[in-house]
Scaffold this motif. Sequence first.
Motif, PDB file in Angstrom:
ATOM      1  N   LEU A   1       0.810  -1.207   0.000  1.00  9.86           N
ATOM      2  CA  LEU A   1       0.000   0.000   0.000  1.00  9.86           C
ATOM      3  C   LEU A   1       0.854   1.274   0.000  1.00  9.86           C
ATOM      4  O   LEU A   1       1.876   1.336   0.699  1.00  9.86           O
TER       5      LEU A   1
ATOM      6  N   PRO B   1       3.522   2.475   4.249  1.00 14.43           N
ATOM      7  CA  PRO B   1       2.654   1.902   5.285  1.00 14.43           C
ATOM      8  C   PRO B   1       3.263   1.910   6.689  1.00 14.43           C
ATOM      9  O   PRO B   1       2.534   1.937   7.672  1.00 14.43           O
TER      10      PRO B   1
ATOM     11  N   GLN C   1      -9.018  -7.329  10.535  1.00  8.78           N
ATOM     12  CA  GLN C   1      -9.967  -7.590   9.443  1.00  8.78           C
ATOM     13  C   GLN C   1     -10.581  -8.979   9.548  1.00  8.78           C
ATOM     14  O   GLN C   1     -11.529  -9.300   8.844  1.00  8.78           O
TER      15      GLN C   1
ATOM     16  N   GLU D   1      -1.334 -12.646   3.456  1.00  9.41           N
ATOM     17  CA  GLU D   1      -0.200 -12.645   4.372  1.00  9.41           C
ATOM     18  C   GLU D   1      -0.623 -12.010   5.690  1.00  9.41           C
ATOM     19  O   GLU D   1      -1.186 -10.918   5.711  1.00  9.41           O
TER      20      GLU D   1
ATOM     21  N   VAL E   1      15.757  -9.705  -0.105  1.00  9.28           N
ATOM     22  CA  VAL E   1      16.992 -10.176  -0.744  1.00  9.28           C
ATOM     23  C   VAL E   1      17.586  -9.029  -1.578  1.00  9.28           C
ATOM     24  O   VAL E   1      16.955  -8.535  -2.502  1.00  9.28           O
TER      25      VAL E   1
HETATM   26  P1  C2E Z   1       5.872  -6.755   4.570  1.00  6.02           P
HETATM   27  O1  C2E Z   1       4.554  -7.355   4.222  1.00  6.02           O
HETATM   28  O2  C2E Z   1       6.846  -7.608   5.286  1.00  6.02           O
HETATM   29  O3  C2E Z   1       6.423  -6.205   3.185  1.00  6.02           O
HETATM   30  C1  C2E Z   1       7.786  -6.170   2.862  1.00  6.02           C
HETATM   31  C2  C2E Z   1       8.357  -4.779   3.068  1.00  6.02           C
HETATM   32  O4  C2E Z   1       9.759  -4.835   2.793  1.00  6.02           O
HETATM   33  C3  C2E Z   1       7.795  -3.723   2.122  1.00  6.02           C
HETATM   34  O5  C2E Z   1       7.817  -2.480   2.806  1.00  6.02           O
HETATM   35  C4  C2E Z   1       8.807  -3.728   0.994  1.00  6.02           C
HETATM   36  O6  C2E Z   1       8.818  -2.518   0.261  1.00  6.02           O
HETATM   37  C5  C2E Z   1      10.077  -3.923   1.759  1.00  6.02           C
HETATM   38  N1  C2E Z   1      11.135  -4.545   0.961  1.00  6.02           N
HETATM   39  C6  C2E Z   1      11.007  -5.421  -0.058  1.00  6.02           C
HETATM   40  N2  C2E Z   1      12.206  -5.819  -0.529  1.00  6.02           N
HETATM   41  C7  C2E Z   1      13.136  -5.182   0.223  1.00  6.02           C
HETATM   42  C8  C2E Z   1      14.577  -5.175   0.215  1.00  6.02           C
HETATM   43  O7  C2E Z   1      15.242  -5.840  -0.569  1.00  6.02           O
HETATM   44  N3  C2E Z   1      15.185  -4.389   1.151  1.00  6.02           N
HETATM   45  C9  C2E Z   1      14.480  -3.625   2.041  1.00  6.02           C
HETATM   46  N4  C2E Z   1      15.167  -2.877   2.907  1.00  6.02           N
HETATM   47  N5  C2E Z   1      13.117  -3.610   2.075  1.00  6.02           N
HETATM   48  C10 C2E Z   1      12.455  -4.383   1.176  1.00  6.02           C
HETATM   49  P2  C2E Z   1       6.568  -1.498   2.780  1.00  6.02           P
HETATM   50  O8  C2E Z   1       5.941  -1.491   1.429  1.00  6.02           O
HETATM   51  O9  C2E Z   1       7.034  -0.204   3.368  1.00  6.02           O
HETATM   52  O10 C2E Z   1       5.544  -2.191   3.771  1.00  6.02           O
HETATM   53  C11 C2E Z   1       5.819  -2.317   5.138  1.00  6.02           C
HETATM   54  C12 C2E Z   1       4.822  -3.202   5.832  1.00  6.02           C
HETATM   55  O11 C2E Z   1       3.522  -2.591   5.852  1.00  6.02           O
HETATM   56  C13 C2E Z   1       4.601  -4.535   5.116  1.00  6.02           C
HETATM   57  O12 C2E Z   1       5.639  -5.419   5.467  1.00  6.02           O
HETATM   58  C14 C2E Z   1       3.247  -4.943   5.665  1.00  6.02           C
HETATM   59  O13 C2E Z   1       3.367  -5.560   6.938  1.00  6.02           O
HETATM   60  C15 C2E Z   1       2.561  -3.603   5.832  1.00  6.02           C
HETATM   61  N6  C2E Z   1       1.631  -3.398   4.701  1.00  6.02           N
HETATM   62  C16 C2E Z   1       1.911  -2.990   3.434  1.00  6.02           C
HETATM   63  N7  C2E Z   1       0.796  -2.940   2.677  1.00  6.02           N
HETATM   64  C17 C2E Z   1      -0.223  -3.338   3.492  1.00  6.02           C
HETATM   65  C18 C2E Z   1      -1.650  -3.519   3.305  1.00  6.02           C
HETATM   66  O14 C2E Z   1      -2.215  -3.337   2.227  1.00  6.02           O
HETATM   67  N8  C2E Z   1      -2.367  -3.949   4.412  1.00  6.02           N
HETATM   68  C19 C2E Z   1      -1.774  -4.206   5.625  1.00  6.02           C
HETATM   69  N9  C2E Z   1      -2.550  -4.619   6.654  1.00  6.02           N
HETATM   70  N10 C2E Z   1      -0.448  -4.051   5.826  1.00  6.02           N
HETATM   71  C20 C2E Z   1       0.315  -3.633   4.771  1.00  6.02           C
END
Ligand code: C2E
Length: 293
Positions: free
Chosen positions: A62, A74, A124, A151, A240
Amino acid sequence: RAKRSGKARYEMGDDSLAALAIRQIEIYDGLHRALERHELRLVYQPILDLSEDRVTGVEALLRWDHPERGVVGPAEFIDVAESRELIVPIGRWVLHEAVRQATLWFSEFGADAPRMWVNISDRQVGRHDLAGLVRGALDDTGLPVELLGLELTERQVVRTGHSVRSDLAAIRGLGVGLAIDDFGTGRTGIDYLRELPVSHLKIDRTFVSGLGQDRTNTALTDAIITLGRGLGLTVTAEGVETSDQLGRLRQAGCHRVQGYLLGRPQPPSAVAATFGAGFGAPTGAGPEQEQPP
Ligand code: C2E
Ligand code: MG
Ligand code: MG
Ligand code: MG
């Protein structure tokens, strides 16, 4: 520039409780209207299957296009949304939008269409009949059930009660994938794996980042992969970033990988270019795409 300094002021300014409360109220107020103002959107990160050497999935993440602060991730607003139950309407929007996109891709790419992974919050589930919502979304679109997965973080899974678990079981009963996200960070026993109909484990990026550098993280990553495989689960490593990490994960028997090395979260048209394509032998040169997360 103005947006940047505005954001910096929020983050590095007064850390007092009052300042924090005001900031949360501001986020809540803005988020409340973000849905109706169409300021929310999803970006998608490719998930590479190592045995098939092709992208077989994407994770929907998101983003909030804030009118003054620019793109907000997020990490800055999910907690606020969860604490005030705003996550329920937002999560409903996320699910519908992700399923809509997955259906478009299914009609365009057929057998090369990726499975769509959607993050959900425990708020949810249970009381809000997520299983009914998911079934409705699948019925409305005709998306094949194997092209959807949810997830839920380990932290949230372990604190859930009976109604949540039965809702999750109903979702899994539909054939929708269920992944434990951020696995290994829940600071708790893993006996829930006996009760929950989990299909996938996602190893938290904090373990992956220490691979090959740090003995503990290397051992823990190997152990999680062995555990997942032993339970018949599909194991995905997140975060990764280097070809060395990819090589070690492959060696350890990890099934799938996700991270900046293979692709950042990106808008639908950009990620679609990776479908069906393999990455071949890792080059070490990470693709440079789109915005930082
Ligand atoms: P998550 O589900 O564990 O998603 C992985 C996060 O790691 C994402 O951050 C992604 O951008 C980031 N990431 C991916 N590859 C790498 C990498 O190689 N290195 C690093 N440093 N980071 C990487 P993001 O997009 O900021 O999202 C953070 C968290 O927010 C997500 O962790 C998830 O728990 C939550 N989130 C995101 N979208 C949603 C949603 O639609 N609904 C809900 N409930 N939670 C969400
Ligand atoms: Mg996730
Ligand atoms: Mg994760
Ligand atoms: Mg994570």
